[in-house]
Structures are given as C-alpha cells and as structure tokens.
Design an enzyme around this catalytic site. Structure first.
Site, PDB file in Angstrom:
ATOM      1  N   LYS A  11       0.852  -1.201   0.000  1.00  0.00           N
ATOM      2  CA  LYS A  11       0.000   0.000   0.000  1.00  0.00           C
ATOM      3  C   LYS A  11       0.887   1.250   0.000  1.00  0.00           C
ATOM      4  CE  LYS A  11       0.991   1.147   4.493  1.00  0.00           C
ATOM      5  NZ  LYS A  11       1.806   2.288   4.893  1.00  0.00           N
ATOM      6  N   ALA A  98       9.838  -0.167   5.006  1.00  0.00           N
ATOM      7  CA  ALA A  98       9.952   0.908   4.012  1.00  0.00           C
ATOM      8  C   ALA A  98       8.718   1.804   3.960  1.00  0.00           C
ATOM      9  CB  ALA A  98      10.209   0.293   2.634  1.00  0.00           C
ATOM     10  N   LEU A 100       5.646   0.582   3.235  1.00  0.00           N
ATOM     11  CA  LEU A 100       4.744   0.071   2.193  1.00  0.00           C
ATOM     12  C   LEU A 100       3.805  -1.029   2.705  1.00  0.00           C
ATOM     13  CD1 LEU A 100       7.411  -0.027  -0.674  1.00  0.00           C
ATOM     14  CD2 LEU A 100       5.496   1.576  -0.472  1.00  0.00           C
ATOM     15  N   GLY A 102       4.379  -4.058   3.725  1.00  0.00           N
ATOM     16  CA  GLY A 102       4.637  -5.431   3.260  1.00  0.00           C
ATOM     17  C   GLY A 102       4.401  -6.495   4.328  1.00  0.00           C
ATOM     18  N   GLY A 103       4.989  -6.312   5.504  1.00  0.00           N
ATOM     19  CA  GLY A 103       4.840  -7.302   6.582  1.00  0.00           C
ATOM     20  C   GLY A 103       3.381  -7.427   7.010  1.00  0.00           C
ATOM     21  N   SER A 104       2.675  -6.315   7.054  1.00  0.00           N
ATOM     22  CA  SER A 104       1.258  -6.332   7.453  1.00  0.00           C
ATOM     23  C   SER A 104       0.421  -7.072   6.419  1.00  0.00           C
ATOM     24  CB  SER A 104       0.722  -4.896   7.572  1.00  0.00           C
ATOM     25  OG  SER A 104       1.497  -4.158   8.473  1.00  0.00           O
ATOM     26  N   SER A 105       0.723  -6.827   5.138  1.00  0.00           N
ATOM     27  CA  SER A 105      -0.037  -7.501   4.082  1.00  0.00           C
ATOM     28  C   SER A 105       0.248  -9.005   4.102  1.00  0.00           C
ATOM     29  CB  SER A 105       0.337  -6.905   2.721  1.00  0.00           C
ATOM     30  OG  SER A 105      -0.417  -7.508   1.709  1.00  0.00           O
ATOM     31  N   ASP A 137      -1.684  -1.665  10.498  1.00  0.00           N
ATOM     32  CA  ASP A 137      -1.983  -1.667   9.054  1.00  0.00           C
ATOM     33  C   ASP A 137      -2.614  -2.985   8.587  1.00  0.00           C
ATOM     34  OD1 ASP A 137      -0.873   0.827   8.811  1.00  0.00           O
ATOM     35  OD2 ASP A 137       0.994   0.164   7.873  1.00  0.00           O
TER      36      ASP A 137
HETATM   37  O1  C5P Z   1       0.857  -1.089  14.988  1.00  0.00           O
HETATM   38  P1  C5P Z   1       2.271  -1.298  14.606  1.00  0.00           P
HETATM   39  O2  C5P Z   1       2.895  -2.456  15.329  1.00  0.00           O
HETATM   40  O3  C5P Z   1       2.488  -1.376  13.139  1.00  0.00           O
HETATM   41  O4  C5P Z   1       3.041   0.004  15.077  1.00  0.00           O
HETATM   42  C1  C5P Z   1       4.430   0.060  15.230  1.00  0.00           C
HETATM   43  C2  C5P Z   1       4.756   1.215  16.163  1.00  0.00           C
HETATM   44  O5  C5P Z   1       4.443   2.467  15.557  1.00  0.00           O
HETATM   45  C3  C5P Z   1       3.967   1.210  17.458  1.00  0.00           C
HETATM   46  O6  C5P Z   1       4.612   0.452  18.424  1.00  0.00           O
HETATM   47  C4  C5P Z   1       3.917   2.674  17.824  1.00  0.00           C
HETATM   48  O7  C5P Z   1       5.126   3.048  18.449  1.00  0.00           O
HETATM   49  C5  C5P Z   1       3.882   3.372  16.473  1.00  0.00           C
HETATM   50  N1  C5P Z   1       2.499   3.730  16.050  1.00  0.00           N
HETATM   51  C6  C5P Z   1       1.864   4.796  16.657  1.00  0.00           C
HETATM   52  N2  C5P Z   1       0.600   5.126  16.263  1.00  0.00           N
HETATM   53  C7  C5P Z   1      -0.016   4.455  15.272  1.00  0.00           C
HETATM   54  C8  C5P Z   1       0.619   3.376  14.641  1.00  0.00           C
HETATM   55  C9  C5P Z   1       1.888   3.031  15.053  1.00  0.00           C
HETATM   56  O8  C5P Z   1       2.417   5.440  17.559  1.00  0.00           O
HETATM   57  N3  C5P Z   1      -1.240   4.815  14.893  1.00  0.00           N
END
Ligand code: C5P
Length: 279
Positions: A11, A98, A100, A102-105, A137
């Site tokens: 994305k 990056a 994009l 990728g890991g989430s998808s 994501d």
């Molecule tokens: O949700 P995810 O594991 O992808 O997020 C990685 C890090 O990015 C979280 O641990 C947080 O520090 C930060 N984050 C945030 N607010 C968001 C999404 C991510 O602070 N809406």
C-alpha cells in the site's frame, strides 16, 4: 486442497494525518490507504503434523519467531478448531521496513489463506480482531478493496473505493526507518499540534499530505534532498508513504511514471525505483 498460493499487495498512504497521542501510546490517525500492484507471494502447504516452518526468499528478514506471519500462526493456534501444521514460503518483493505495509499484508493474507485452506470459517469480525493484534496496518489488507480510510491507530477501516487507476513511481532509499522511532520523534517535536482535530472530510479534501514527513526528514536528511529532486524534475504530486522512507510520485500514465523512473534511477543510483499501479 493441500496448498495455496496467494499474492499479498503493498500500500501507499495518499494522506496521513496525525491527530494526537493516545493513552495507549499509539497515535490517533486519519489516513487514506491505497493498494498497489507491487506484491509478495505466499505459498502455504498443509503439513501432516502440527508444525510450522517459514522460508523467506528474496530478502534477509529478522528471526522467524519475530515475523508477523509466525505471530499470526501463534494467534490462530489459540483457536480450538485449528491444530494444523504449515509450511510457508514467502517470496519478498515488497521492500521491508519501508512504509509500504509489506509485513502487514503478508500477515493479513496468511490469515485469509489459512482460513481458506483449513476451512476454518472465521468471519471478517474475527479476522479483524486477530489482525488488529498483529499491527495497525493489518486490517486494511483483510479487505479486498483498492482504497480505504483508516482511523484510530489506522485499524478502523471504512471502504472508500478509488475509481481512478493511478501509476506510481516508488523510490526506496537505501536505509530503513523504524515506525516506532518516527512516531516517537513526532511526539517530541509536535506537542502543540497534538490537540488539533480534523474531520474526515477536511482531512480528505484530496490534498496529498503526510504529517510524518518533516519528522522523517529530520531523522534522515536524504529525504528532504529526494523531495527537492522531485521538485527539480517538475513532479508536484509526490509524497512519503507511511512512516517512510519510501517516497512516491503519482502519474496518470505508465509512460509518465517510466519517464520519471528513468531520471530518478540516473540521479539516485543507490535507491530502488519501482513502477506500479493501483491494484
Ligand atoms: O501497529 P504497529 O505495530 O504497526 O506500530 C508500530 C509502532 O508504531 C507502534 O509500536 C507505535 O510506536 C507506532 N504507532 C503509533 N501510532 C499508530 C501506529 C503506530 O504510535 N497509529
């Protein structure tokens, strides 16, 4: 069915507004996710015994136990009806760390794939609940749509289909930016902005914008230089995706995307330049 091959697309965020820091430490977002044709490939094979094996091709990722696919498998294990074993091959084409997704998808498509392969009959609600635990994501990728608005941490999805097909020229710099460190830097720098509010309509007036861009530039000055290069090439519709460092330009035709890609490859030989389109 003994095996399944799935494509997991990336994305870009066409808009990313950070409204404030929440009590749980995450940031409240309004974002526009746009699915693109660049994708990873996942092959899932059933195993007789209840084992899990992951092979990654095309990239050096961290330890398997930290991979989101493995974490998704462990969450599924807690569901009584699922005790199966899996051999997973992940062919990485989406640059990782990056911006994009990728890991989430990969994790979202793994959940969808296991659900089909083992006929688990998990509904959208259950899949979203699992996906949210894996990352902000992940829920977007559980919807089979080309565009959606993300609210909350980014995990509350409202489908917002794109009628247009865009071409994108992605520029992936030769360094990584951790999402957590970009958000942390944003909080430190932008405390006054945190009380600011924006409604969905004002946030999605069609203007490309990413609130994390300035902070990412402060962490890596190369991003500012890349932005200036886009300016020099006469590309006004460009943006950073997510927390970066990938930047992209938006074009109406493949020809235009290719023309800009040629110039970017010439001027930034260390960056990876990829052409893709709305999926
Ligand atoms: O949700 P995810 O594991 O992808 O997020 C990685 C890090 O990015 C979280 O641990 C947080 O520090 C930060 N984050 C945030 N607010 C968001 C999404 C991510 O602070 N809406």
């Amino acid at each position: 069915m003994q095996s399944l091959t799935i494509l997991a697309p990336a994305k870009v965020n066409l808009i990313l507004k950070v409204l404030g820091k929440r009590r749980d430490g995450y940031h409240e977002l309004r974002t526009l996710f746009h699915r693109i044709s660049l994708c990873d490939r996942l092959v899932l094979k059933k195993l007789d015994r209840s084992k899990f094996h992951l092979t990654v091709k095309g990239a050096k990722l961290g330890p398997v136990r930290e991979n989101l696919i493995h974490r998704a498998f462990k969450l599924l294990r807690k569901i009584k009806s699922f005790q199966g074993g899996l051999e997973v091959t992940l062919e990485k084409r989406i640059p990782h760390t990056a911006g994009l997704g990728g890991g989430s998808s990969d994790a979202a498509h793994f959940l969808l794939g296991v659900n089909r392969l083992f006929k688990l009959k998990l509904g959208r609600k259950k899949l979203l609940q699992l996906g949210t635990q894996l990352g902000s994501d992940v829920p977007f990728f559980l919807y089979d749509v080309n565009q959606a608005i993300g609210r909350g941490r980014g995990e509350k999805i409202k489908v917002f289909l794109s009628k247009n097909k865009f071409w994108f020229t992605l520029v992936v710099p030769p360094f990584k930016l951790s999402t957590a460190s970009v958000y942390q830097a944003f909080s430190r720098r932008a405390l006054t902005r945190i009380s600011r509010d924006a409604t969905i309509t004002s946030a999605f007036s069609g203007r490309l914008d990413n609130d994390l861009f300035q902070v990412s530039c402060a962490l890596r000055s190369e991003l500012k230089q890349l932005d200036l290069l886009f300016d020099e090439l006469g590309v006004s519709r460009r943006l950073m995706s997510g927390s970066g460092p990938t930047m992209f330009s938006i074009h109406k035709s493949k020809r235009e995307a290719e023309r800009i890609a040629r110039q970017l490859r010439h001027r930034k030989p260390k960056a990876r330049v990829i052409i893709c389109h709305t999926e």
